[in-house]
Design a protein around this motif. Structure first.
Motif, PDB file in Angstrom:
ATOM      1  N   ILE A 167     -16.508  -1.396 -17.034  1.00 10.34           N
ATOM      2  CA  ILE A 167     -16.523  -0.895 -15.660  1.00 10.34           C
ATOM      3  C   ILE A 167     -15.161  -0.293 -15.291  1.00 10.34           C
ATOM      4  O   ILE A 167     -15.081   0.784 -14.686  1.00 10.34           O
ATOM      5  N   ARG A 168     -14.093  -0.969 -15.674  1.00  8.49           N
ATOM      6  CA  ARG A 168     -12.755  -0.434 -15.385  1.00  8.49           C
ATOM      7  C   ARG A 168     -12.531   0.896 -16.105  1.00  8.49           C
ATOM      8  O   ARG A 168     -11.863   1.795 -15.586  1.00  8.49           O
ATOM      9  N   THR A 202     -13.976  -0.574  -2.728  1.00  7.41           N
ATOM     10  CA  THR A 202     -13.208   0.003  -3.826  1.00  7.41           C
ATOM     11  C   THR A 202     -13.331  -0.865  -5.069  1.00  7.41           C
ATOM     12  O   THR A 202     -13.700  -2.042  -4.994  1.00  7.41           O
ATOM     13  N   LEU A 203     -12.998  -0.275  -6.197  1.00 11.69           N
ATOM     14  CA  LEU A 203     -13.013  -1.006  -7.457  1.00 11.69           C
ATOM     15  C   LEU A 203     -11.903  -2.059  -7.472  1.00 11.69           C
ATOM     16  O   LEU A 203     -12.071  -3.134  -8.055  1.00 11.69           O
ATOM     17  N   GLU A 204     -10.793  -1.760  -6.797  1.00 14.92           N
ATOM     18  CA  GLU A 204      -9.661  -2.683  -6.784  1.00 14.92           C
ATOM     19  C   GLU A 204     -10.007  -4.006  -6.113  1.00 14.92           C
ATOM     20  O   GLU A 204      -9.448  -5.047  -6.481  1.00 14.92           O
ATOM     21  N   ALA A 220     -11.735   5.514 -14.767  1.00 14.71           N
ATOM     22  CA  ALA A 220     -10.916   6.667 -15.149  1.00 14.71           C
ATOM     23  C   ALA A 220     -11.617   7.990 -14.853  1.00 14.71           C
ATOM     24  O   ALA A 220     -10.994   9.053 -14.892  1.00 14.71           O
ATOM     25  N   LEU A 221     -12.936   7.922 -14.577  1.00 14.93           N
ATOM     26  CA  LEU A 221     -13.745   9.079 -14.169  1.00 14.93           C
ATOM     27  C   LEU A 221     -13.873  10.163 -15.239  1.00 14.93           C
ATOM     28  O   LEU A 221     -14.149  11.318 -14.928  1.00 14.93           O
ATOM     29  N   LEU A 267     -17.063   3.494  -7.497  1.00 13.57           N
ATOM     30  CA  LEU A 267     -16.844   4.652  -8.365  1.00 13.57           C
ATOM     31  C   LEU A 267     -16.930   5.946  -7.553  1.00 13.57           C
ATOM     32  O   LEU A 267     -16.169   6.893  -7.783  1.00 13.57           O
ATOM     33  N   GLY A 268     -17.854   5.969  -6.595  1.00 19.19           N
ATOM     34  CA  GLY A 268     -17.943   7.126  -5.708  1.00 19.19           C
ATOM     35  C   GLY A 268     -16.682   7.297  -4.876  1.00 19.19           C
ATOM     36  O   GLY A 268     -16.205   8.415  -4.657  1.00 19.19           O
TER      37      GLY A 268
END
Length: 257
Positions: A89-90, A72-74, A94-95, A121-122
């Protein structure tokens, strides 16, 4: 089991709501205790079922992604390098690019975390209900080549067009054959309006010489690059930070005589 229990189970099964029984007893206790009114009881029981179905659907979509790792991004360590464009990147998290049908290109040296970010991101897209597929670019090209050989190319490319997000990992690793370039052109063209996430060790400007036909390269890459968010990821390798730390192996020093 009472007659009422049997009838209730049969009714829920007929309505394909058998899983409601998993939380029914707990909700009944709340209702008997005065925590839930009649309408509240029904609403909470229905919400339990909605949550369960959403969880099952999420797990099903996540399994179909074929991620190498579920990351995950987190959990990404943005402090690993001050050169990483953390804010950019962050912002991708938000997509907005997904809802606009745009793509993302992550490029930079080996080991900086491009594949992690692509899969993260996926993962975010899957959480929002999107269908995602991850694959090495070489594997995709091999699948399409096999389709030419056994006349299943149309079916195989439809499977690659279908996902809301297609992640092509390790793009532009080596020189392409004319057939591979044509397949990529068809794939990108047919996915117009559907998002791609691409990771590459090369900058997009260095992709052109890898295509044997300059016309195909110009048509494909201009279309792809001009509708993509480009993220240059630089810095030291992220991988050593993720390796398990081994205990120091002590060796006996030779005695000096």
């Amino acid at each position: 089991m009472s007659v009422m229990d049997t009838a209730l189970r049969a009714s829920l099964k007929a309505l394909r709501l058998s899983e409601m029984l998993e939380t029914l007893d707990a909700r009944l206790l709340q209702a008997h205790g005065g925590e839930l009114g009649h309408l509240d009881f029904l609403q909470v029981l229905c919400q339990d079922e909605i949550t369960r179905r959403e969880t099952v659907a999420f797990e099903r979509r996540l399994k179909r992604t074929k991620f190498e790792q579920q990351v995950t991004l987190e959990e990404f360590d943005f402090t690993a390098s001050s050169k990483l464009p953390a804010a950019q990147i962050r912002d991708l998290g938000a997509l907005r690019w997904l809802h606009a049908g745009e793509s993302v290109i992550l490029f930079g040296p080996v080991g900086v975390g491009k594949t992690h970010i692509a899969q993260a991101l996926g993962h975010l897209a899957v959480r929002q209900g999107a269908n995602v597929r991850f694959a090495k670019t070489s594997r995709i090209l091999a699948e399409l080549a096999g389709g030419h050989a056994n006349r299943t190319w149309d079916r195989r490319i439809r499977e690659l067009i279908r996902p809301d997000v297609l992640i092509l990992d390790d793009f532009a690793m080596r020189q392409l054959s004319a057939a591979q370039a044509d397949d990529l052109y068809e794939l990108v063209s047919e996915r117009q309006g559907r998002s791609l996430i691409i990771t590459s060790n090369r900058a997009p400007s260095d992709w052109y010489p890898l295509f044997p036909n300059p016309v195909v390269a110009e048509s494909l890459l201009d279309r792809l690059i001009n509708t993509s968010h480009q993220v240059m990821m630089n810095g030291p390798s992220y991988r050593p930070n993720k390796r398990p730390k081994n205990p120091t192996i002590k060796t006996d020093k030779p005695k000096i005589t």
